[in-house]
Design an enzyme around this catalytic site. Structure first.
Site, PDB file in Angstrom:
ATOM      1  N   GLU A  88       0.642  -1.325  -0.244  1.00 53.17           N
ATOM      2  CA  GLU A  88      -0.022  -0.163  -0.049  1.00 53.17           C
ATOM      3  C   GLU A  88       0.921   1.135  -0.129  1.00 53.17           C
ATOM      4  O   GLU A  88       0.273   2.287  -0.294  1.00 53.17           O
ATOM      5  CB  GLU A  88      -0.842   0.011   1.333  1.00 53.17           C
ATOM      6  CG  GLU A  88      -1.989  -1.071   1.073  1.00 53.17           C
ATOM      7  CD  GLU A  88      -2.925  -1.123   2.143  1.00 53.17           C
ATOM      8  OE1 GLU A  88      -2.621  -0.491   3.137  1.00 53.17           O
ATOM      9  OE2 GLU A  88      -4.115  -1.827   2.113  1.00 53.17           O
ATOM     10  N   GLU A 119       7.395 -21.874   7.066  1.00 52.21           N
ATOM     11  CA  GLU A 119       7.899 -21.091   8.068  1.00 52.21           C
ATOM     12  C   GLU A 119       8.920 -21.552   8.904  1.00 52.21           C
ATOM     13  O   GLU A 119       9.481 -21.061   9.581  1.00 52.21           O
ATOM     14  CB  GLU A 119       6.467 -20.782   8.879  1.00 52.21           C
ATOM     15  CG  GLU A 119       6.194 -21.833   9.951  1.00 52.21           C
ATOM     16  CD  GLU A 119       5.254 -21.282  11.092  1.00 52.21           C
ATOM     17  OE1 GLU A 119       5.309 -21.493  12.022  1.00 52.21           O
ATOM     18  OE2 GLU A 119       4.269 -20.491  10.737  1.00 52.21           O
TER      19      GLU A 119
END
Length: 325
Positions: A88, A119
């Site tokens: 953004e 992960e």
């Protein structure tokens, strides 16, 4: 922030809060109240981290001013929150896409579904960081609710070894991430209403922290003026109207004048504002380069010229070092 990493200790974010043992039997209104209360607690947890955030910003700004890149690293929910924050910055503040690196354990596939073992893969984290050749001017933000996610910890350790500034966001104290980064930011959110569901309280705290960090960085780097997003990229009709409102409000001109300035400035709000001060596009671009893109500095220079009786179109703007701030 200094912390002592304690291995093999379950993170508090994974523990059960006995207050919610009968959660599934409660009235819906009570469940909603409890969830809301946990969200408010997440917001409160951020306050204790403000000092560490301030330190992180103080160290990050000079690196980014020198052209450094901004990295976001994470896995699962934490990684997706980081990606959202980073992406953004491009349309909102005009942050260059080539100076943004987004690393999510498991890659693009992990945006939509879990990738088994991703992960835990420290080797892949090291390879991912190395591929981007981090430097001392880069800023690497790692996000992990538990503070112990192997992928995130290994990625930050590799970046730190290369001299980058590393910032770790954890919701658990005494975590590996806090111990292995230059600046650890702790928002201790504790157990979730639904045990281990860190998309809730921990995720909210992480999102707030990233909002504060990235927005303040953009402000300090000159991407706003008078509380407006003057480096916003105009990519749709809504943003055209927003840009025109900015120009009319900030320069006290008509809609027609704002449209003409924005068109002449090729869609640059900052440049359009300078054109409304009487500059030509080439002069405005040069002035912004001299001022490292800071519109306030550019307007201060123009104000000094006006005080000296110099027309902005009759003389090249003075160098920034001529003005004392």
């Amino acid at each position: 922030m200094t912390t002592q990493y304690t291995p093999n200790r379950p993170p508090r974010t994974e523990m059960q809060d006995p207050r919610y043992d009968g959660l599934d039997t409660w009235p819906t209104a009570t469940v909603l109240e409890s969830l809301l209360e946990s969200q408010l607690a997440a917001t409160a947890a951020v306050r204790s981290a403000l000092t560490d955030m301030e330190a992180a910003i103080a160290q990050a700004v000079p690196r980014l001013e020198r052209g450094g890149r901004l990295f976001y690293v994470g896995a699962g929910t934490s990684g997706r929150i980081g990606l959202q924050d980073g992406v953004e910055l491009i349309p909102t503040y005009g942050w260059p896409s080539e100076r943004l690196v987004l690393l999510l354990a498991g890659g693009e596939a992990a945006l939509f579904s879990p990738v088994e073992g991703a992960e835990d893969d420290e080797d892949e984290a090291q390879r991912a960081i190395t591929r981007h050749t981090p430097t001392a001017d880069d800023v690497v933000i790692g996000i992990a609710a538990s503070g112990n996610t192997p992928y995130t910890c290994a990625a930050l350790a590799s970046a730190r070894f290369c001299g980058s500034l590393t910032i770790g966001l954890s919701c658990t104290p005494a975590a590996r991430l806090l111990a292995e980064t230059d600046i650890g930011i702790l928002t201790e959110t504790g157990p979730e209403v639904v045990a281990g569901s860190t998309r809730m309280k921990a995720g909210t705290a992480q999102k707030i922290c990233l909002n504060l960090l990235s927005t303040t960085l953009m402000i300090r780097l000159g991407h706003t003026w008078r509380g407006h997003m003057v480096d916003m990229r105009i990519v749709n009709t809504k943003l055209v109207h927003r840009a025109l409102r900015m120009i009319t409000q900030l320069t006290d001109c008509s809609d027609t004048q704002a449209q003409a300035a924005l068109l002449k400035a090729d869609g640059s709000i900052k440049l359009a504002i300078l054109l409304r001060q009487g500059l030509e596009p080439a002069q405005g671009r040069m002035l912004l380069r001299l001022c490292d893109g800071h519109l306030r500095r550019a307007l201060d220079l123009l104000a000094v010229q006006a005080a000296r009786g110099v027309s902005p179109t009759s003389h090249n703007p003075p160098a920034p070092e001529q003005i004392l701030y």
